[in-house]
Design a protein around this motif. Structure first.
Motif, short mmCIF file in Angstrom:
data_model
loop_
_atom_site.label_atom_id
_atom_site.label_comp_id
_atom_site.label_asym_id
_atom_site.label_seq_id
_atom_site.Cartn_x
_atom_site.Cartn_y
_atom_site.Cartn_z
N GLU A 175 27.48 -19.17 125.40
CA GLU A 175 27.27 -18.12 124.55
C GLU A 175 27.95 -16.85 124.76
N GLY A 176 28.70 -16.45 123.56
CA GLY A 176 29.35 -15.16 123.46
C GLY A 176 28.11 -13.94 123.31
N PRO A 177 28.60 -12.96 122.77
CA PRO A 177 29.96 -12.56 122.70
C PRO A 177 30.81 -12.35 123.85
N PHE A 178 32.27 -12.28 123.92
CA PHE A 178 32.95 -12.00 124.96
C PHE A 178 33.80 -10.66 124.89
N ASP A 179 33.97 -10.03 126.09
CA ASP A 179 34.64 -8.80 125.88
C ASP A 179 36.12 -8.99 126.53
N LEU A 180 36.30 -10.26 127.28
CA LEU A 180 37.58 -10.53 127.87
C LEU A 180 37.56 -11.76 128.32
N VAL A 181 38.72 -12.61 127.85
CA VAL A 181 38.85 -14.11 128.16
C VAL A 181 40.15 -14.03 128.64
N PHE A 182 40.22 -14.94 129.62
CA PHE A 182 41.56 -15.27 130.11
C PHE A 182 41.89 -16.67 130.04
N ILE A 183 42.84 -17.30 129.25
CA ILE A 183 43.28 -18.57 129.20
C ILE A 183 44.44 -18.85 130.06
N ASP A 184 44.27 -19.77 130.77
CA ASP A 184 45.23 -20.36 132.06
C ASP A 184 44.81 -21.82 132.58
N ILE A 191 37.52 -19.59 120.73
CA ILE A 191 36.87 -18.48 121.02
C ILE A 191 36.85 -17.15 120.30
N ILE A 192 37.61 -17.31 119.28
CA ILE A 192 38.10 -16.07 118.46
C ILE A 192 36.81 -15.67 117.68
N GLU A 193 35.95 -16.30 117.26
CA GLU A 193 34.89 -15.95 116.51
C GLU A 193 33.81 -15.50 117.36
N LYS A 194 33.96 -15.91 118.62
CA LYS A 194 32.76 -15.16 119.88
C LYS A 194 33.27 -14.08 120.39
N MET A 195 34.59 -13.26 119.91
CA MET A 195 34.68 -12.20 120.59
C MET A 195 34.30 -10.97 119.92
N ASN A 196 34.09 -9.99 120.89
CA ASN A 196 33.49 -8.69 120.26
C ASN A 196 34.70 -7.93 119.84
N PRO A 197 34.34 -7.15 118.74
CA PRO A 197 35.64 -6.25 118.29
C PRO A 197 36.17 -5.21 119.54
N GLY A 198 37.49 -5.28 119.61
CA GLY A 198 37.79 -4.53 120.74
C GLY A 198 37.89 -5.21 122.09
N GLY A 199 37.57 -6.59 121.93
CA GLY A 199 37.64 -7.61 122.97
C GLY A 199 39.22 -7.94 123.23
N VAL A 200 39.51 -8.54 124.62
CA VAL A 200 40.76 -8.65 125.12
C VAL A 200 40.99 -10.18 125.34
N ILE A 201 42.00 -10.82 124.89
CA ILE A 201 42.18 -12.19 125.39
C ILE A 201 43.65 -12.03 126.07
N LEU A 202 43.59 -12.58 127.24
CA LEU A 202 44.66 -12.81 128.07
C LEU A 202 45.48 -14.02 128.08
N SER A 203 46.62 -14.39 127.80
CA SER A 203 46.95 -15.66 127.82
C SER A 203 48.22 -15.91 129.01
N ASP A 204 48.16 -16.42 129.92
CA ASP A 204 49.26 -16.67 130.88
C ASP A 204 50.16 -17.72 130.62
N ASN A 205 51.27 -17.81 131.27
CA ASN A 205 52.29 -18.58 131.48
C ASN A 205 52.94 -18.91 130.00
N VAL A 206 53.02 -17.77 129.06
CA VAL A 206 53.54 -18.17 127.53
C VAL A 206 54.84 -18.01 127.44
N LEU A 207 55.69 -17.95 128.73
CA LEU A 207 57.03 -17.85 128.77
C LEU A 207 57.47 -19.36 129.30
N TRP A 208 56.93 -19.76 129.97
CA TRP A 208 56.75 -21.24 130.39
C TRP A 208 58.36 -21.44 130.95
#
Length: 213
Positions: free
Chosen positions: A126-135, A148-165
């Motif tokens: 269950e959300g909502p989430f304030d911070l998400v790290f995708i790795d 996850i996007i619909e479970k995020m709080n407004p102002g929440g932050v999504i971090l995504s790793d290895n996006v330059l690969w």
């Protein structure tokens, strides 16, 4: 992979806060015992994750891709007192390794492990989430975002790793290179989706910060 000269990376690390002793021990044991130890976040990126978490001051954190638990402990440093962190990894063999360090930290009772495929587990958290790290597995980054996007709080932050690969996202992908293709599409998605504003930082192998509007 780092995209800056090694002496610049070393200078940046030397002029950032040192990692806590528990994390230094976790880092060492990961390199001694785990397969593909370069997957661990490590000192500099770990301090970046910790700083972002402290700025967000999240109540609920979600991590997709636990590995040995280093990044989870960094993210946990910014949780508010009653906060919780859910972390998912498909490798059940690492469960006890992670738990050992979680329980030795100040956040053991606030960290909840989930073993299995993230797309099966995410609907159950269950959300909502304030911070998400995708790795985790790169082929599913877009699927994770859409989940996850619909479970995020407004102002929440999504971090995504290895996006330059390793820089491969800047070149035409090879025919069977599904991970690179998926990351190219993901980078387009989070840059164009009007629900978030995104900046891509060339930290290690690329770290994207997306703020939910």
């Amino acid at each position: 992979m780092n995209f800056l000269p090694e002496h610049i990376n070393e200078y940046a690390a030397e002029h950032s806060q040192p990692e806590p002793e528990l994390l230094a021990e976790l880092f060492k044991e990961t390199w001694q015992k785990a397969l593909v130890p370069r997957m661990i976040s490590g000192h500099f990126q770990g301090r970046v994750l910790s700083m972002i978490s402290k700025l967000v001051a999240p109540k609920t954190i979600l991590e997709i891709g636990t590995y040995t638990g280093y990044s989870a402990l960094c993210l946990a440093e910014g949780m508010i007192k009653e906060g919780v962190l859910h972390t998912i990894d498909h490798n059940e063999e690492l469960y006890d390794f992670q738990r050992k360090y979680f329980d030795r930290s100040d956040y053991g009772e606030q960290i909840f492990q989930h073993a299995g495929e993230a797309l099966d587990i995410l609907p159950e958290i269950e959300g909502p989430f304030d911070l998400v790290f995708i790795d985790a597995d790169k082929a599913n980054y877009s699927n994770y975002f859409n989940e996850i996007i619909e479970k995020m709080n407004p102002g929440g932050v999504i971090l995504s790793d290895n996006v330059l690969w390793s820089g491969k996202v800047t070149e035409p992908p090879k025919l069977k290179d599904d991970d690179t293709k998926a990351l190219i599409e993901y980078n387009k998605l989070i840059n164009q989706d009007e629900r978030v504003e995104t900046v891509l930082l060339p930290i290690r192998d690329g770290l994207t910060i997306s703020r939910v509007k």
